[in-house]
Design a protein around this motif. Structure first.
Motif, short mmCIF file in Angstrom:
data_model
loop_
_atom_site.label_atom_id
_atom_site.label_comp_id
_atom_site.label_asym_id
_atom_site.label_seq_id
_atom_site.Cartn_x
_atom_site.Cartn_y
_atom_site.Cartn_z
N LYS A 196 0.84 -1.21 0.00
CA LYS A 196 0.00 0.00 0.00
C LYS A 196 0.86 1.25 0.00
CE LYS A 196 -3.65 2.35 2.62
NZ LYS A 196 -4.52 2.29 3.84
N GLY A 197 1.92 1.26 0.82
CA GLY A 197 2.81 2.41 0.84
C GLY A 197 3.55 2.58 -0.47
N VAL A 198 3.97 1.48 -1.08
CA VAL A 198 4.64 1.54 -2.38
C VAL A 198 3.71 2.14 -3.43
CG1 VAL A 198 5.48 0.10 -4.29
CG2 VAL A 198 6.28 -0.33 -1.96
N ILE A 199 2.47 1.69 -3.45
CA ILE A 199 1.49 2.20 -4.42
C ILE A 199 1.30 3.70 -4.25
CG2 ILE A 199 -0.96 2.16 -5.03
CD1 ILE A 199 -0.86 -0.89 -4.49
N GLU A 200 1.18 4.16 -3.02
CA GLU A 200 0.99 5.59 -2.76
C GLU A 200 2.18 6.41 -3.26
OE1 GLU A 200 0.28 5.94 1.40
OE2 GLU A 200 -1.79 5.20 1.27
N ARG A 201 3.40 5.94 -2.99
CA ARG A 201 4.59 6.68 -3.40
C ARG A 201 4.76 6.68 -4.92
NH1 ARG A 201 6.17 4.17 1.32
NH2 ARG A 201 7.37 2.49 0.30
N LEU A 202 4.44 5.57 -5.56
CA LEU A 202 4.51 5.53 -7.02
C LEU A 202 3.52 6.52 -7.64
CD1 LEU A 202 4.83 1.68 -7.69
CD2 LEU A 202 6.62 3.40 -7.98
N ARG A 203 2.33 6.60 -7.09
CA ARG A 203 1.35 7.57 -7.59
C ARG A 203 1.79 9.00 -7.33
NH1 ARG A 203 -3.91 4.13 -5.46
NH2 ARG A 203 -4.23 2.91 -7.37
N ASN A 204 2.43 9.21 -6.20
CA ASN A 204 2.89 10.56 -5.86
C ASN A 204 3.89 11.12 -6.87
OD1 ASN A 204 1.33 10.62 -3.54
ND2 ASN A 204 3.00 10.09 -2.16
N VAL A 205 4.72 10.23 -7.46
CA VAL A 205 5.74 10.72 -8.39
C VAL A 205 5.24 10.74 -9.83
CG1 VAL A 205 7.58 9.89 -6.88
CG2 VAL A 205 6.84 8.46 -8.81
N PHE A 235 3.26 8.01 -11.52
CA PHE A 235 2.84 6.78 -12.19
C PHE A 235 1.32 6.64 -12.17
CE2 PHE A 235 7.25 5.48 -11.27
CZ PHE A 235 7.60 4.88 -12.48
N THR A 236 0.79 6.03 -13.23
CA THR A 236 -0.63 5.75 -13.31
C THR A 236 -0.84 4.26 -13.50
OG1 THR A 236 -0.64 6.11 -15.70
CG2 THR A 236 -1.12 8.02 -14.31
N LYS A 237 -2.10 3.85 -13.49
CA LYS A 237 -2.45 2.43 -13.64
C LYS A 237 -1.66 1.56 -12.65
CE LYS A 237 -3.49 3.01 -18.56
NZ LYS A 237 -3.18 2.57 -19.95
N VAL A 238 -1.53 2.07 -11.45
CA VAL A 238 -0.76 1.37 -10.41
C VAL A 238 -1.66 0.33 -9.76
CG1 VAL A 238 0.68 1.62 -8.37
CG2 VAL A 238 0.52 3.50 -10.02
N LYS A 239 -1.24 -0.91 -9.78
CA LYS A 239 -2.08 -1.93 -9.15
C LYS A 239 -1.24 -3.12 -8.72
CE LYS A 239 -3.41 -4.09 -13.56
NZ LYS A 239 -4.56 -4.49 -14.41
N ARG A 240 -1.77 -3.86 -7.80
CA ARG A 240 -1.10 -5.06 -7.29
C ARG A 240 -1.23 -6.20 -8.30
NH1 ARG A 240 -1.54 -4.81 -1.06
NH2 ARG A 240 -2.74 -2.91 -0.69
N VAL A 241 -0.21 -7.06 -8.30
CA VAL A 241 -0.28 -8.31 -9.04
C VAL A 241 -0.03 -9.41 -8.01
CG1 VAL A 241 0.61 -9.65 -10.99
CG2 VAL A 241 0.69 -7.15 -11.07
N GLU A 242 -1.09 -9.99 -7.54
CA GLU A 242 -1.01 -10.88 -6.39
C GLU A 242 -0.14 -12.10 -6.64
OE1 GLU A 242 -1.95 -10.13 -3.52
OE2 GLU A 242 -3.28 -8.42 -3.90
N GLU A 243 -0.22 -12.65 -7.87
CA GLU A 243 0.52 -13.88 -8.13
C GLU A 243 2.03 -13.68 -8.10
OE1 GLU A 243 -1.26 -12.56 -12.16
OE2 GLU A 243 -1.80 -12.52 -10.03
N THR A 244 2.50 -12.44 -8.29
CA THR A 244 3.94 -12.17 -8.24
C THR A 244 4.33 -11.37 -6.98
OG1 THR A 244 3.65 -10.15 -9.53
CG2 THR A 244 4.20 -12.15 -10.74
#
Length: 279
Positions: free
Chosen positions: A251-260, A262-271
Protein backbone atom coordinates in the motif's frame (compact mmCIF):
# COMPACT_ATOMS: atom_id res chain seq x y z
CA UNK A 1 41.33 -25.36 -18.11
CA UNK A 2 39.65 -28.35 -16.46
CA UNK A 3 35.90 -28.56 -16.73
CA UNK A 4 33.93 -27.71 -13.60
CA UNK A 5 31.52 -30.39 -12.41
CA UNK A 6 28.64 -29.47 -10.11
CA UNK A 7 27.32 -31.80 -7.45
CA UNK A 8 24.26 -31.70 -5.25
CA UNK A 9 22.70 -34.24 -2.91
CA UNK A 10 20.78 -35.62 -5.90
CA UNK A 11 23.81 -36.63 -7.94
CA UNK A 12 25.67 -37.85 -4.86
CA UNK A 13 22.83 -40.17 -3.91
CA UNK A 14 22.68 -41.58 -7.43
CA UNK A 15 26.41 -42.30 -7.38
CA UNK A 16 26.10 -44.12 -4.08
CA UNK A 17 23.49 -46.58 -5.34
CA UNK A 18 26.06 -49.01 -6.73
CA UNK A 19 29.63 -49.41 -7.92
CA UNK A 20 30.54 -49.17 -11.58
CA UNK A 21 29.51 -46.74 -14.32
CA UNK A 22 26.88 -44.20 -13.31
CA UNK A 23 25.30 -41.69 -15.72
CA UNK A 24 24.60 -38.29 -14.15
CA UNK A 25 24.16 -34.66 -15.09
CA UNK A 26 26.89 -32.42 -13.69
CA UNK A 27 25.81 -28.90 -14.72
CA UNK A 28 22.93 -28.40 -12.24
CA UNK A 29 20.50 -29.61 -14.94
CA UNK A 30 21.11 -26.53 -17.08
CA UNK A 31 21.35 -28.92 -20.03
CA UNK A 32 20.44 -32.53 -20.66
CA UNK A 33 24.09 -33.48 -21.00
CA UNK A 34 24.98 -36.79 -19.37
CA UNK A 35 28.38 -37.57 -17.88
CA UNK A 36 29.71 -41.04 -17.08
CA UNK A 37 31.46 -41.43 -13.75
CA UNK A 38 33.06 -44.56 -12.35
CA UNK A 39 32.16 -45.41 -8.76
CA UNK A 40 34.70 -47.63 -7.01
CA UNK A 41 34.84 -49.04 -3.49
CA UNK A 42 36.56 -45.99 -1.99
CA UNK A 43 36.40 -43.24 -4.61
CA UNK A 44 34.61 -41.77 -7.62
CA UNK A 45 36.41 -41.06 -10.90
CA UNK A 46 35.07 -38.26 -13.13
CA UNK A 47 35.39 -37.97 -16.93
CA UNK A 48 38.48 -35.73 -16.69
CA UNK A 49 40.06 -38.31 -14.34
CA UNK A 50 39.55 -36.16 -11.24
CA UNK A 51 38.79 -38.25 -8.18
CA UNK A 52 37.02 -37.68 -4.87
CA UNK A 53 36.79 -39.98 -1.90
CA UNK A 54 33.53 -41.80 -1.39
CA UNK A 55 33.32 -40.48 2.18
CA UNK A 56 33.11 -36.93 0.79
CA UNK A 57 30.32 -38.03 -1.53
CA UNK A 58 28.41 -39.39 1.45
CA UNK A 59 28.63 -35.99 3.16
CA UNK A 60 27.34 -34.24 0.04
CA UNK A 61 24.46 -36.73 -0.16
CA UNK A 62 23.29 -35.61 3.29
CA UNK A 63 23.44 -31.87 2.51
CA UNK A 64 20.24 -30.81 0.73
CA UNK A 65 20.94 -27.09 1.02
CA UNK A 66 24.30 -26.59 -0.67
CA UNK A 67 25.74 -26.77 -4.19
CA UNK A 68 29.25 -28.24 -4.50
CA UNK A 69 31.63 -28.14 -7.43
CA UNK A 70 34.68 -30.12 -8.46
CA UNK A 71 37.57 -28.18 -9.95
CA UNK A 72 41.19 -29.24 -10.43
CA UNK A 73 40.55 -32.42 -8.40
CA UNK A 74 39.31 -30.44 -5.39
CA UNK A 75 35.74 -30.25 -4.11
CA UNK A 76 34.39 -26.87 -2.96
CA UNK A 77 31.16 -25.45 -1.62
CA UNK A 78 29.55 -22.84 -3.88
CA UNK A 79 29.65 -20.40 -1.00
CA UNK A 80 31.35 -17.18 0.07
CA UNK A 81 31.92 -16.06 3.65
CA UNK A 82 32.79 -12.39 3.27
CA UNK A 83 30.65 -9.62 4.69
CA UNK A 84 28.01 -12.24 5.36
CA UNK A 85 27.42 -15.82 4.23
CA UNK A 86 26.39 -16.37 0.63
CA UNK A 87 25.72 -19.70 -1.04
CA UNK A 88 24.03 -21.30 -4.01
CA UNK A 89 21.08 -23.46 -2.98
CA UNK A 90 20.32 -26.56 -5.11
CA UNK A 91 16.85 -25.60 -6.24
CA UNK A 92 16.45 -26.00 -10.01
CA UNK A 93 17.66 -23.55 -11.13
CA UNK A 94 19.66 -22.48 -8.06
CA UNK A 95 18.85 -19.51 -5.91
CA UNK A 96 21.22 -17.58 -3.66
CA UNK A 97 20.86 -17.65 0.10
CA UNK A 98 22.31 -14.68 1.97
CA UNK A 99 22.59 -15.06 5.73
CA UNK A 100 19.85 -17.65 5.62
CA UNK A 101 17.43 -15.68 3.41
CA UNK A 102 16.71 -16.89 -0.12
CA UNK A 103 16.66 -14.37 -2.96
CA UNK A 104 13.89 -16.11 -4.92
CA UNK A 105 10.54 -17.53 -4.05
CA UNK A 106 10.84 -21.31 -3.95
CA UNK A 107 7.58 -22.39 -2.30
CA UNK A 108 5.22 -23.81 -4.94
CA UNK A 109 7.45 -22.40 -7.69
CA UNK A 110 11.10 -22.27 -8.71
CA UNK A 111 13.46 -19.35 -9.37
CA UNK A 112 13.06 -19.54 -13.16
CA UNK A 113 9.26 -19.62 -13.04
CA UNK A 114 9.38 -16.80 -10.49
CA UNK A 115 11.55 -14.69 -12.82
CA UNK A 116 9.38 -15.41 -15.85
CA UNK A 117 6.21 -14.45 -14.01
CA UNK A 118 7.75 -11.10 -13.07
CA UNK A 119 8.93 -10.43 -16.63
CA UNK A 120 5.49 -11.38 -17.99
CA UNK A 121 3.87 -8.53 -16.06
CA UNK A 122 5.66 -5.95 -18.25
CA UNK A 123 6.27 -8.16 -21.31
CA UNK A 124 9.44 -6.68 -22.85
CA UNK A 125 9.34 -6.59 -26.64
CA UNK A 126 12.00 -6.97 -29.31
CA UNK A 127 14.32 -3.94 -29.48
CA UNK A 128 12.92 -2.38 -26.31
CA UNK A 129 15.30 -1.20 -23.57
CA UNK A 130 14.96 -2.74 -20.13
CA UNK A 131 16.47 -1.62 -16.83
CA UNK A 132 16.83 -4.49 -14.37
CA UNK A 133 17.73 -2.69 -11.13
CA UNK A 134 18.88 -5.63 -9.01
CA UNK A 135 20.48 -8.44 -11.00
CA UNK A 136 20.89 -11.21 -8.45
CA UNK A 137 21.55 -14.36 -10.49
CA UNK A 138 20.34 -12.58 -13.62
CA UNK A 139 17.30 -14.71 -14.40
CA UNK A 140 15.01 -11.74 -15.16
CA UNK A 141 17.69 -10.12 -17.32
CA UNK A 142 18.17 -13.35 -19.27
CA UNK A 143 14.44 -13.83 -19.75
CA UNK A 144 14.03 -10.25 -20.99
CA UNK A 145 16.93 -10.64 -23.42
CA UNK A 146 15.46 -13.87 -24.78
CA UNK A 147 12.45 -11.81 -25.88
CA UNK A 148 14.70 -9.58 -27.95
CA UNK A 149 15.07 -6.69 -25.51
CA UNK A 150 18.31 -4.90 -24.64
CA UNK A 151 18.94 -5.10 -20.91
CA UNK A 152 21.07 -3.12 -18.50
CA UNK A 153 21.22 -4.94 -15.17
CA UNK A 154 22.71 -3.56 -11.96
CA UNK A 155 24.13 -5.50 -9.01
CA UNK A 156 25.60 -3.88 -5.93
CA UNK A 157 27.07 -6.93 -4.21
CA UNK A 158 30.31 -8.37 -5.66
CA UNK A 159 29.70 -11.64 -3.82
CA UNK A 160 26.44 -12.09 -5.71
CA UNK A 161 28.20 -11.38 -9.00
CA UNK A 162 30.88 -13.95 -8.16
CA UNK A 163 28.28 -16.65 -7.49
CA UNK A 164 26.42 -15.69 -10.65
CA UNK A 165 29.63 -16.17 -12.65
CA UNK A 166 29.92 -19.66 -11.14
CA UNK A 167 26.29 -20.67 -11.66
CA UNK A 168 25.71 -22.30 -15.10
CA UNK A 169 22.17 -20.90 -15.22
CA UNK A 170 23.58 -17.35 -15.03
CA UNK A 171 26.35 -17.56 -17.61
CA UNK A 172 24.21 -15.95 -20.31
CA UNK A 173 24.18 -12.71 -18.31
CA UNK A 174 27.89 -12.32 -18.96
CA UNK A 175 27.86 -13.65 -22.54
CA UNK A 176 24.73 -12.22 -24.17
CA UNK A 177 25.25 -9.30 -26.53
CA UNK A 178 21.88 -8.00 -25.33
CA UNK A 179 22.85 -7.73 -21.65
CA UNK A 180 25.17 -5.26 -19.95
CA UNK A 181 26.10 -5.73 -16.29
CA UNK A 182 26.92 -2.74 -14.10
CA UNK A 183 28.25 -3.18 -10.57
CA UNK A 184 26.99 -0.49 -8.25
CA UNK A 185 24.14 0.77 -6.10
CA UNK A 186 21.05 1.21 -8.27
CA UNK A 187 20.15 4.43 -6.44
CA UNK A 188 23.42 5.98 -7.65
CA UNK A 189 23.79 4.28 -11.04
CA UNK A 190 20.32 5.36 -12.14
CA UNK A 191 21.33 9.03 -11.91
CA UNK A 192 23.72 8.49 -14.83
CA UNK A 193 20.98 7.53 -17.29
CA UNK A 194 19.35 10.10 -19.53
CA UNK A 195 15.67 10.97 -19.23
CA UNK A 196 13.28 8.62 -21.03
CA UNK A 197 15.88 5.92 -21.76
CA UNK A 198 13.95 2.72 -20.99
CA UNK A 199 10.71 1.15 -22.13
CA UNK A 200 10.59 -1.19 -19.13
CA UNK A 201 11.92 -1.21 -15.58
CA UNK A 202 12.01 -4.40 -13.53
CA UNK A 203 12.65 -3.47 -9.92
CA UNK A 204 13.22 -6.48 -7.67
CA UNK A 205 15.09 -5.08 -4.66
CA UNK A 206 16.19 -6.78 -1.46
CA UNK A 207 13.66 -6.67 1.31
CA UNK A 208 12.74 -3.28 2.74
CA UNK A 209 14.69 -3.80 5.98
CA UNK A 210 17.91 -4.24 3.98
CA UNK A 211 17.44 -1.63 1.25
CA UNK A 212 14.81 0.87 2.33
CA UNK A 213 16.22 3.57 0.01
CA UNK A 214 15.14 1.46 -2.99
CA UNK A 215 11.53 1.82 -1.81
CA UNK A 216 11.73 5.58 -1.34
CA UNK A 217 9.87 8.30 -3.19
CA UNK A 218 13.20 9.80 -4.22
CA UNK A 219 14.20 6.57 -5.96
CA UNK A 220 10.78 6.20 -7.56
CA UNK A 221 11.22 9.69 -9.05
CA UNK A 222 14.36 8.41 -10.75
CA UNK A 223 12.53 5.35 -12.07
CA UNK A 224 9.83 7.63 -13.46
CA UNK A 225 12.41 9.95 -15.02
CA UNK A 226 14.31 7.25 -16.92
CA UNK A 227 11.17 5.59 -18.31
CA UNK A 228 9.84 6.61 -21.70
CA UNK A 229 6.21 7.77 -21.96
CA UNK A 230 3.97 4.69 -21.75
CA UNK A 231 6.87 2.84 -20.14
CA UNK A 232 6.02 -0.06 -17.83
CA UNK A 233 7.29 -0.77 -14.33
CA UNK A 234 7.19 -4.00 -12.34
CA UNK A 235 8.17 -3.66 -8.69
CA UNK A 236 8.52 -6.79 -6.56
CA UNK A 237 7.49 -5.98 -3.02
CA UNK A 238 6.58 -9.21 -1.30
CA UNK A 239 4.38 -8.88 1.74
CA UNK A 240 6.67 -8.98 4.78
CA UNK A 241 4.96 -8.56 8.12
CA UNK A 242 1.44 -8.78 6.73
CA UNK A 243 0.58 -12.04 8.45
CA UNK A 244 1.69 -11.15 11.95
CA UNK A 245 1.96 -7.36 12.13
CA UNK A 246 -0.88 -6.38 9.79
CA UNK A 247 1.53 -4.21 7.82
CA UNK A 248 0.82 -3.51 4.16
CA UNK A 249 4.09 -2.54 2.50
CA UNK A 250 2.48 -2.73 -0.92
CA UNK A 251 0.00 0.00 0.00
CA UNK A 252 2.81 2.41 0.84
CA UNK A 253 4.64 1.54 -2.38
CA UNK A 254 1.49 2.20 -4.42
CA UNK A 255 0.99 5.59 -2.76
CA UNK A 256 4.59 6.68 -3.40
CA UNK A 257 4.51 5.53 -7.02
CA UNK A 258 1.35 7.57 -7.59
CA UNK A 259 2.89 10.56 -5.86
CA UNK A 260 5.74 10.72 -8.39
CA UNK A 261 3.40 10.46 -11.39
CA UNK A 262 2.84 6.78 -12.19
CA UNK A 263 -0.63 5.75 -13.31
CA UNK A 264 -2.45 2.43 -13.64
CA UNK A 265 -0.76 1.37 -10.41
CA UNK A 266 -2.08 -1.93 -9.15
CA UNK A 267 -1.10 -5.06 -7.29
CA UNK A 268 -0.28 -8.31 -9.04
CA UNK A 269 -1.01 -10.88 -6.39
CA UNK A 270 0.52 -13.88 -8.13
CA UNK A 271 3.94 -12.17 -8.24
CA UNK A 272 3.60 -10.32 -4.89
CA UNK A 273 4.36 -7.11 -6.74
CA UNK A 274 3.03 -3.90 -8.21
CA UNK A 275 2.83 -2.74 -11.81
CA UNK A 276 2.58 0.85 -13.01
CA UNK A 277 2.78 2.93 -16.17
CA UNK A 278 4.30 6.29 -17.02
CA UNK A 279 1.64 8.40 -18.82
Amino acid sequence: MNEIYFLTFREARMMLLFNGEVRVNLDLRKTNRIHKVIVKEDKVVFPNESEIEKDILKKIAKDENTVYFLKDSHIYKAAIAHGGFYKLVPTIPPTIEINGVRMHRTKDTNPLKDARSKVDTVNPQENEFVLDTCMGLGYTAIESAKRGAYVITIEKDPNVIELARLNPWSWEVFNSQNIQVIQGDASEVIKKFNDETFNVVIHDPPRFSLAGHLYSEAFYKELFRVLKPKGRLFHYVGNPGAKYRKKDLQKGVIERLRNVGFTKVKRVEETLGVIATKP
